[in-house]
Design a protein around this motif. Structure first.
Motif, short mmCIF file in Angstrom:
data_model
loop_
_atom_site.label_atom_id
_atom_site.label_comp_id
_atom_site.label_asym_id
_atom_site.label_seq_id
_atom_site.Cartn_x
_atom_site.Cartn_y
_atom_site.Cartn_z
N ARG A 126 0.82 -1.21 0.00
CA ARG A 126 0.00 0.00 0.00
C ARG A 126 0.86 1.27 0.00
NH1 ARG A 126 -3.22 -4.24 0.39
NH2 ARG A 126 -5.29 -3.95 1.27
N GLY A 127 0.23 2.35 -0.46
CA GLY A 127 0.82 3.67 -0.32
C GLY A 127 0.57 4.20 1.07
N PRO A 128 1.06 5.40 1.37
CA PRO A 128 1.66 6.34 0.43
C PRO A 128 3.11 5.98 0.08
CG PRO A 128 1.66 7.27 2.63
CD PRO A 128 0.88 5.98 2.71
N SER A 155 -6.89 6.24 6.52
CA SER A 155 -5.66 6.12 5.74
C SER A 155 -4.78 7.36 5.83
CB SER A 155 -5.99 5.84 4.27
OG SER A 155 -6.79 6.87 3.74
N TYR A 188 -4.58 4.79 -2.17
CA TYR A 188 -3.39 4.25 -1.52
C TYR A 188 -3.32 2.73 -1.69
CZ TYR A 188 -1.93 8.52 0.93
OH TYR A 188 -1.47 9.77 1.23
#
Length: 777
Positions: free
Chosen positions: A500-502, A749, A605
């Motif tokens: 996952r992001g960020p 998130s 994300y």
């Protein structure tokens, strides 16, 4: 020779001489492998090539492994610390970095991507014919039907590669489908000098050749470009016609990863050098760091090699990593790489756990052996009173007196899922229930277990353990295997393991870029090991079912081959833009995609711009293009100095006097970062994007804005008019946080999300918007 050149030559030779015989023995003499970046423009003219420059004086003394002269200039060598320190003092040396070990990021998916026979992208690209995909992986098992060259035309004349022979791999193993094959092992072999996992090749489990002893490379290669194989299945599961995304594309194999030893940076960089020289069009690399931590671009050979490829028009796709669902776990972050996460498809392999109290719990399995046929067996959980290793069913952790003749609950983690089943089997257990922990949630993947076994989600696992605790010695269970089910809803779902992001290096660039099928993917398999990969697995299958971002990456590689075939003039950035701006964010219920570990709505994300949608990517309408100069300006904007940038780009650069904003890289997504404390009534950021029309010559696009919660987004102009003479148009996006309206309220998130979409009535060109504050990183 000019006096200046002669003096430089004397300086360089004396410098080499001091390395060879003058280094003090008191320094740290441990030998390690380093990659040395040389300023190629510093070569004295007396040497005809860089090869002669590097090797004329010190090849033997410094144990040079690889010479690089295409995507990178320099060499890798086994050096002591004192050797390295001496080398770094020379003015022609720009940088050095220690060789690191990397890890692999480990049917029906073409239809799920929107590909159909005799129509659309498959037809208009001629199934990717004549596009060459370079696969960096564990090699290939060339005899599989997926790699037949039946009815393929001649090898493209631009191909300059070779078919490198070796153990059980001859020139006959290459054909018009597998147009070339190489293997890179010197970095692996040198690593044994530092007590690492590499060293001499164990020929009982590995082939010193492009032949695949692991299976991963065969699987990814056939996913990208496998030919049609009728009556394919893995022990009856996922039966049907197996085919890759670009069935007529050619394959060039670069074996850089080795069974049980991983992949070394020096070998990977050498493969990039070779692949670019050979003439590939696409590079697929399902490799990355195994810890979710990314190095700066100038210390990352994958980023450096990829830049060298992309700067020459070669598309590079890479896996995002399997360290999800944790945030900031995505790897392969360079903005010139297309970074791919994983989603599910609408096919599953369900299995049910039926408890003695009549309760039925759903799971997944690819077990294909003798069935339990509804017979109830005692059910035990070693973690109830045993050690942590027993709860994880680690090697030699189970007491045979406790598990013999029983179904055993094992917790997921610390060892391969299939290895836990083998531990249970050796201890006399008749079956296994593999329970997810809280970190993996409800995400399930199928495994070809050696005994009756079923994976269940965290909630189901807790319920089963609670039943065992309440029923004590009377707890019983059985497992019912239900085969293959197609038409599963919802799909796609973001895989729980997908990184996952960020973006942990430059959050101004959203990563991953998009997701593609990566769960329970059927593709070709090696003949060297069974479907579990375990030494004790004597089964052999033509196909296997695997999960991971390793599996999603070659879907995008194959997609790039199709788009390159249909649009040979498109740049790598244009191809990525076409994929991103046409990606979908709704599942097959026409609802927002969810994420597997929690079942909640997913965000950019998790999936970047969305899920790959090849039915639309061929005709995206508009694209966001990028040039080498754009990437250089980006590197300047994030604070790299010209010398550091030259490590990546190979060419000397001059950063502009006025520092640009990294957010203004012409990327198909927008990430707006604001300070953690905003004292003013409002705070704005402005972004510039330039769209190139690749659709109808005369077109008018109008914008639609979906502003993130608590944010105002204004786009000017709101209309773009394209003509034959006006193929490019720029617009400005102004993102504003209004403190007077309560400011920014971030979600779980740490960000809020929206989008802008341009439409001419036929095309919809969508870009995600991410807005967050700096203290969330």
């Amino acid at each position: 020779m000019a006096p200046v050149q002669f003096n430089r030559l004397l300086l360089f030779i004396s410098f080499l001489f001091s390395i060879i015989i003058g280094a003090p023995a008191t320094a740290d003499q441990t030998t390690k492998t380093y990659i040395i970046r040389i300023d190629r423009f510093a070569k004295p003219s007396i040497f005809p090539t860089h090869y002669h420059w590097y090797t004329s004086e010190f090849t033997d003394s410094l144990s040079i492994l690889h010479l690089y002269d295409t995507v990178f200039h320099g060499f890798s060598a086994s050096l002591t610390k004192s050797n390295l320190d001496s080398i770094l003092q020379h003015p022609s040396v720009l940088a050095s970095f220690e060789d690191r070990r990397r890890n692999l990021h480990t049917t029906r998916s073409p239809q799920f991507l929107g590909l159909r026979n005799q129509k659309g992208l498959w037809s208009e690209s001629d199934y990717g014919s004549d596009v060459i995909i370079g696969v960096f992986d564990t090699g290939i098992w060339p005899e599989r039907r997926s790699f037949s060259d039946l009815n393929l035309g001649p090898v493209p004349s631009r191909w300059k590669g070779v078919c490198q022979t070796g153990v059980k791999f001859t020139a006959m193993n290459c054909n018009r489908k597998i147009v070339g094959a190489r293997f890179f092992v010197k970095g692996h072999q040198a690593s044994g000098q530092i007590g690492g996992p590499g060293g001499a090749i164990n020929e009982t489990i590995e082939f010193l050749s492009p032949r695949d002893a692991d299976g991963h490379g065969t699987h990814t290669a056939s996913t990208a470009a496998g030919r049609y194989a009728f009556q394919a299945s893995m022990s009856g599961y996922a039966a049907g016609i197996a085919k890759g995304v670009a069935p007529k594309a050619r394959l060039a194999i670069y074996k850089v990863c080795w069974n049980q030893a991983g992949c070394f940076d020096s070998d990977i960089l050498a493969a990039f050098d070779a692949a670019v020289n050979d003439g590939v069009d696409v590079i697929s690399i399902s490799i990355g760091g195994g810890d979710g931590i990314s190095s700066p671009y100038y210390l990352d050979p994958i980023a450096i090699g990829s830049y060298g490829a992309v700067s020459r028009g070669i598309f590079v796709s890479s896996s995002a990593g399997n360290d999800g669902p944790s945030g900031m776990s995505v790897t392969n972050l360079a903005p010139w790489i297309t970074t791919v996460g994983a989603g599910t498809i609408d096919r599953n392999f369900p299995a049910d756990v039926i408890l003695g109290n009549g309760r039925k719990l759903s799971g997944a399995s690819l077990y294909a052996g003798e069935l339990l046929n509804g017979k109830m067996y005692p059910l035990v959980y070693p973690g109830k009173s045993g050690t942590l290793s027993a709860s994880l069913c680690m090697e030699n952790s189970l007491d045979p007196n406790f598990v013999k003749g029983k179904i055993v609950i094992c917790d997921r983690g610390s060892s391969p899922r299939v290895a836990k089943g083998l531990v249970v089997k050796k201890a006399g257990g008749v079956g296994m229930i593999l329970a997810n922990g809280a970190s993996t949630g409800e995400g399930l993947v199928g495994d070809a277990h050696l005994l009756p076994a079923c994976a269940v989600g965290s909630d189901e696992g807790d319920a089963i353990k609670a039943y065992v605790a309440s029923a004590s010695s009377t707890a019983t269970a059985t497992i019912n295997f239900r085969g293959t089910i197609v038409g599963i809803k919802p799909a796609p779902v973001v895989a729980s393991f997908s990184a996952r992001g960020p973006n942990g290096l430059n959050p101004e660039i959203l990563k991953p870029d998009l997701i593609a099928p990566g769960v329970n993917i059927l593709a070709a398999w090696t003949g060297a090991v069974g479907p579990t990969g375990l030494d004790s697995d004597s089964r052999r299958t033509e196909f296997n079912i695997l999960s991971g971002t390793s599996m999603s990456c070659p879907h995008v590689s194959g997609a790039a081959a199709l788009l390159k075939s249909a649009h040979p003039d498109w740049s790598p950035a244009a191809i990525r833009s076409a994929m991103m701006t046409t990606a979908f964010v709704l599942d097959n219920r026409f609802k927002n995609m969810t994420e597997e570990s929690t079942g909640k709505q997913s965000t950019p994300y998790d999936f970047g711009a969305g899920h790959l949608n090849l039915g639309q990517a061929m005709d995206p309408g508009l694209v966001y293009d990028l040039t080498n100069d754009n990437y250089v300006n980006f590197l300047c904007s994030v604070g790299y100095n010209p010398k550091t940038i030259q490590v990546i780009t190979r060419w000397p650069v001059n950063c502009p006097a006025r520092k640009q904003s990294p957010e203004n890289l012409n990327y198909p997504s927008i990430s707006a970062l604001f300070p953690s404390q905003i004292g003013a009534a409002s705070w704005s950021k402005t972004f510039i994007r330039t769209a190139t029309n690749v659709g109808e010559t005369n077109a008018v696009y109008r914008v639609k804005v979906e502003s993130p919660a608590g944010v105002t987004v204004v786009v000017k102009p709101g209309k773009m008019v394209f003509t034959e003479k006006m193929k490019k148009q720029s617009y400005v996006v102004k993102v504003t946080i209004e403190n007077s309206k309560g400011g920014l309220v971030l979600g779980d998130s740490g960000a809020v999300f929206g989008s802008i979409s341009w439409s001419d009535g036929k095309h919809v060109v969508r870009s995600p918007i991410v807005v967050t504050q700096m203290d969330t990183f």
